[in-house]
Scaffold this active site. Structure first.
Site, PDB file in Angstrom:
ATOM      1  N   ASN A   9      49.979  63.974  31.021  1.00 32.24           N
ATOM      2  CA  ASN A   9      49.032  62.866  31.221  1.00 32.24           C
ATOM      3  C   ASN A   9      49.176  62.396  32.661  1.00 32.24           C
ATOM      4  O   ASN A   9      50.161  61.754  33.013  1.00 32.24           O
ATOM      5  CB  ASN A   9      49.365  61.729  30.243  1.00 32.24           C
ATOM      6  CG  ASN A   9      48.576  60.472  30.538  1.00 32.24           C
ATOM      7  OD1 ASN A   9      47.561  60.508  31.234  1.00 32.24           O
ATOM      8  ND2 ASN A   9      49.040  59.344  30.006  1.00 32.24           N
ATOM      9  N   TRP A  10      48.190  62.726  33.456  1.00 31.74           N
ATOM     10  CA  TRP A  10      48.270  62.386  34.881  1.00 31.74           C
ATOM     11  C   TRP A  10      47.919  60.936  35.165  1.00 31.74           C
ATOM     12  O   TRP A  10      48.038  60.482  36.303  1.00 31.74           O
ATOM     13  CB  TRP A  10      47.326  63.289  35.688  1.00 31.74           C
ATOM     14  CG  TRP A  10      47.800  64.702  35.814  1.00 31.74           C
ATOM     15  CD1 TRP A  10      48.880  65.279  35.198  1.00 31.74           C
ATOM     16  CD2 TRP A  10      47.207  65.716  36.620  1.00 31.74           C
ATOM     17  NE1 TRP A  10      48.989  66.592  35.569  1.00 31.74           N
ATOM     18  CE2 TRP A  10      47.973  66.890  36.445  1.00 31.74           C
ATOM     19  CE3 TRP A  10      46.098  65.763  37.471  1.00 31.74           C
ATOM     20  CZ2 TRP A  10      47.665  68.086  37.099  1.00 31.74           C
ATOM     21  CZ3 TRP A  10      45.796  66.950  38.115  1.00 31.74           C
ATOM     22  CH2 TRP A  10      46.570  68.097  37.931  1.00 31.74           C
ATOM     23  N   LYS A  11      47.421  60.223  34.151  1.00 29.18           N
ATOM     24  CA  LYS A  11      46.998  58.830  34.350  1.00 29.18           C
ATOM     25  C   LYS A  11      46.008  58.762  35.523  1.00 29.18           C
ATOM     26  O   LYS A  11      45.262  59.718  35.734  1.00 29.18           O
ATOM     27  CB  LYS A  11      48.204  57.918  34.565  1.00 29.18           C
ATOM     28  CG  LYS A  11      49.317  58.184  33.545  1.00 29.18           C
ATOM     29  CD  LYS A  11      50.371  57.139  33.556  1.00 29.18           C
ATOM     30  CE  LYS A  11      51.524  57.580  32.675  1.00 29.18           C
ATOM     31  NZ  LYS A  11      52.310  56.483  32.183  1.00 29.18           N
ATOM     32  N   HIS A  94      46.319  55.475  24.057  1.00 33.23           N
ATOM     33  CA  HIS A  94      47.527  55.393  24.892  1.00 33.23           C
ATOM     34  C   HIS A  94      47.914  53.920  25.046  1.00 33.23           C
ATOM     35  O   HIS A  94      47.053  53.045  25.135  1.00 33.23           O
ATOM     36  CB  HIS A  94      47.260  56.034  26.258  1.00 33.23           C
ATOM     37  CG  HIS A  94      48.501  56.206  27.077  1.00 33.23           C
ATOM     38  ND1 HIS A  94      49.074  55.171  27.774  1.00 33.23           N
ATOM     39  CD2 HIS A  94      49.294  57.290  27.277  1.00 33.23           C
ATOM     40  CE1 HIS A  94      50.171  55.611  28.371  1.00 33.23           C
ATOM     41  NE2 HIS A  94      50.334  56.889  28.091  1.00 33.23           N
ATOM     42  N   GLU A  96      48.857  52.226  27.476  1.00 32.99           N
ATOM     43  CA  GLU A  96      48.277  51.536  28.651  1.00 32.99           C
ATOM     44  C   GLU A  96      46.854  51.096  28.354  1.00 32.99           C
ATOM     45  O   GLU A  96      46.393  50.055  28.844  1.00 32.99           O
ATOM     46  CB  GLU A  96      48.351  52.452  29.887  1.00 32.99           C
ATOM     47  CG  GLU A  96      49.787  52.571  30.380  1.00 32.99           C
ATOM     48  CD  GLU A  96      50.118  53.856  31.102  1.00 32.99           C
ATOM     49  OE1 GLU A  96      49.200  54.586  31.507  1.00 32.99           O
ATOM     50  OE2 GLU A  96      51.326  54.134  31.256  1.00 32.99           O
ATOM     51  N   GLU A 166      55.135  57.419  21.285  1.00 38.72           N
ATOM     52  CA  GLU A 166      55.500  56.966  22.625  1.00 38.72           C
ATOM     53  C   GLU A 166      55.984  55.522  22.563  1.00 38.72           C
ATOM     54  O   GLU A 166      55.168  54.591  22.627  1.00 38.72           O
ATOM     55  CB  GLU A 166      54.282  57.045  23.551  1.00 38.72           C
ATOM     56  CG  GLU A 166      53.746  58.447  23.725  1.00 38.72           C
ATOM     57  CD  GLU A 166      53.111  58.623  25.101  1.00 38.72           C
ATOM     58  OE1 GLU A 166      53.553  59.511  25.822  1.00 38.72           O
ATOM     59  OE2 GLU A 166      52.204  57.852  25.451  1.00 38.72           O
ATOM     60  N   GLY A 172      57.436  55.472  31.497  1.00 38.13           N
ATOM     61  CA  GLY A 172      57.511  55.182  32.927  1.00 38.13           C
ATOM     62  C   GLY A 172      58.718  54.354  33.334  1.00 38.13           C
ATOM     63  O   GLY A 172      58.777  53.855  34.462  1.00 38.13           O
ATOM     64  N   SER A 213      59.324  59.003  29.412  1.00 41.05           N
ATOM     65  CA  SER A 213      60.360  59.413  30.369  1.00 41.05           C
ATOM     66  C   SER A 213      60.975  60.775  30.060  1.00 41.05           C
ATOM     67  O   SER A 213      62.179  60.968  30.252  1.00 41.05           O
ATOM     68  CB  SER A 213      61.439  58.320  30.473  1.00 41.05           C
ATOM     69  OG  SER A 213      60.870  57.122  30.983  1.00 41.05           O
ATOM     70  N   GLY A 234      54.214  61.983  31.240  1.00 40.71           N
ATOM     71  CA  GLY A 234      53.470  61.267  32.271  1.00 40.71           C
ATOM     72  C   GLY A 234      53.943  61.662  33.661  1.00 40.71           C
ATOM     73  O   GLY A 234      53.571  62.700  34.205  1.00 40.71           O
ATOM     74  N   GLY A 235      54.813  60.834  34.228  1.00 39.00           N
ATOM     75  CA  GLY A 235      55.256  61.003  35.605  1.00 39.00           C
ATOM     76  C   GLY A 235      55.706  62.424  35.950  1.00 39.00           C
ATOM     77  O   GLY A 235      55.321  62.969  36.998  1.00 39.00           O
TER      78      GLY A 235
HETATM   79  C1  PEP Z   1      52.777  58.745  29.261  1.00 39.77           C
HETATM   80  O1  PEP Z   1      52.102  58.297  30.170  1.00 39.77           O
HETATM   81  O2  PEP Z   1      52.236  59.055  28.197  1.00 39.77           O
HETATM   82  C2  PEP Z   1      54.210  58.923  29.466  1.00 39.77           C
HETATM   83  C3  PEP Z   1      54.944  59.344  28.490  1.00 39.77           C
HETATM   84  O3  PEP Z   1      54.694  58.599  30.730  1.00 39.77           O
HETATM   85  P1  PEP Z   1      56.158  58.943  31.307  1.00 39.77           P
HETATM   86  O4  PEP Z   1      56.464  60.371  30.927  1.00 39.77           O
HETATM   87  O5  PEP Z   1      56.017  58.759  32.771  1.00 39.77           O
HETATM   88  O6  PEP Z   1      57.112  58.004  30.669  1.00 39.77           O
END
Ligand code: PEP
Length: 250
Positions: A9-11, A94, A96, A166, A172, A213, A234-235
């Site tokens: 997930n590049w957001k 999600h 966010e 999640e 994050g 993470s 994500g990141g």
């Molecule tokens: C996400 O955005 O779904 C996520 C899991 O982010 P991260 O891996 O950065 O915690």
């Protein structure tokens, strides 16, 4: 047997040019990894570019959101058939989007029905906030998000969806859950809720990911758990070596 599944997930990151550069490099590294389902979820603007750049790497592409309506006066929104023109997956609910854009279990459910109608594969996100975690409400929150999110969806379709557990406190933050704790939530609260709704066979068919993470150094801890089928990343999905290592951790 459920196929391992890793989605990035590049957001809200990467211009079209930046997206092309990154996936061209990733594509070369992962094209021979046939045992894992790999999905990239860039911003809407980069979907076509990413899809084209990945065409020889057997990867899926997904949107990060969509509206449930077919068309109309919804400025700034993207309809399910527009998403379907570009890709086959879509992230729904999600945290966010729940936190910053007012998404609720009811809107996630409408989107899931729209995804079913358009034969999109949804990656439905559920997870408790830090407050809920600390007040011991993980079971209540995760079970009800799963139940309300999936309400009224057919059993056939339910078996094809992907759920991502999640925990919001892990997204994050660099503070991932542990393999054992995430596995317990997925088994006891997510698969058991799906079993209540659709029976044990469907609950076993659904792919359930962990997200929060995930990095190259902790991926194995999650992937070796019996009820975790992969990760929503994500990141780390924005970093070439890191994401390639996560995919290859299976
Ligand atoms: C996400 O955005 O779904 C996520 C899991 O982010 P991260 O891996 O950065 O915690």
């Amino acid at each position: 047997m459920r196929k391992p599944f890793v989605a990035g997930n590049w957001k809200m990151n990467k211009t079209i040019a930046e997206a092309r550069e990154l996936v061209e490099k990733m594509s070369a590294e992962i094209k021979d990894v046939a045992t894992v389902e790999k999905v990239f979820c860039p911003p809407f603007t980069a979907l076509a570019t990413v899809r084209d750049a990945l065409k020889n790497a057997e990867c899926g592409v997904g949107a990060q959101n969509m509206h449930w309506e077919e068309k109309g006066a919804f400025t700034g929104e993207v309809a399910p058939n527009m998403v379907k023109e570009l890709c086959e997956y879509v992230i729904l609910g999600h945290s966010e989007r729940r936190a910053y854009f007012g998404e609720t279990d009811a809107t996630v459910n409408k989107k899931l029905h729209a995804a079913q109608k358009h034969a999109l594969v949804p990656i439905v996100c559920v997870g408790e906030t830090l407050d809920e975690y600390e007040s011991d409400r993980t079971q209540e929150i995760v079970s009800s998000q799963t139940r309300l999110g999936l309400a009224g969806v057919s059993a056939d379709y339910a078996a094809k969806i992907v759920v991502a557990y999640e925990p919001v406190w892990a997204i994050g933050t660099g503070k991932a859950s542990t393999g054992a704790a995430a596995n317990a939530v997925i088994k006891d609260f997510i698969r058991s809720t799906i079993a209540d709704l659709y029976g044990a066979e469907t609950a076993q068919a659904v792919r359930v990911l962990y997200g929060g993470s995930v990095t190259a150094s902790n991926a194995k801890e999650f992937f070796t758990q019996p009820d975790i089928d992969g990760a929503l990343v994500g990141g780390a999905s924005l970093k070439l070596d890191e994401f390639v290592s996560i995919i290859k951790a299976f």
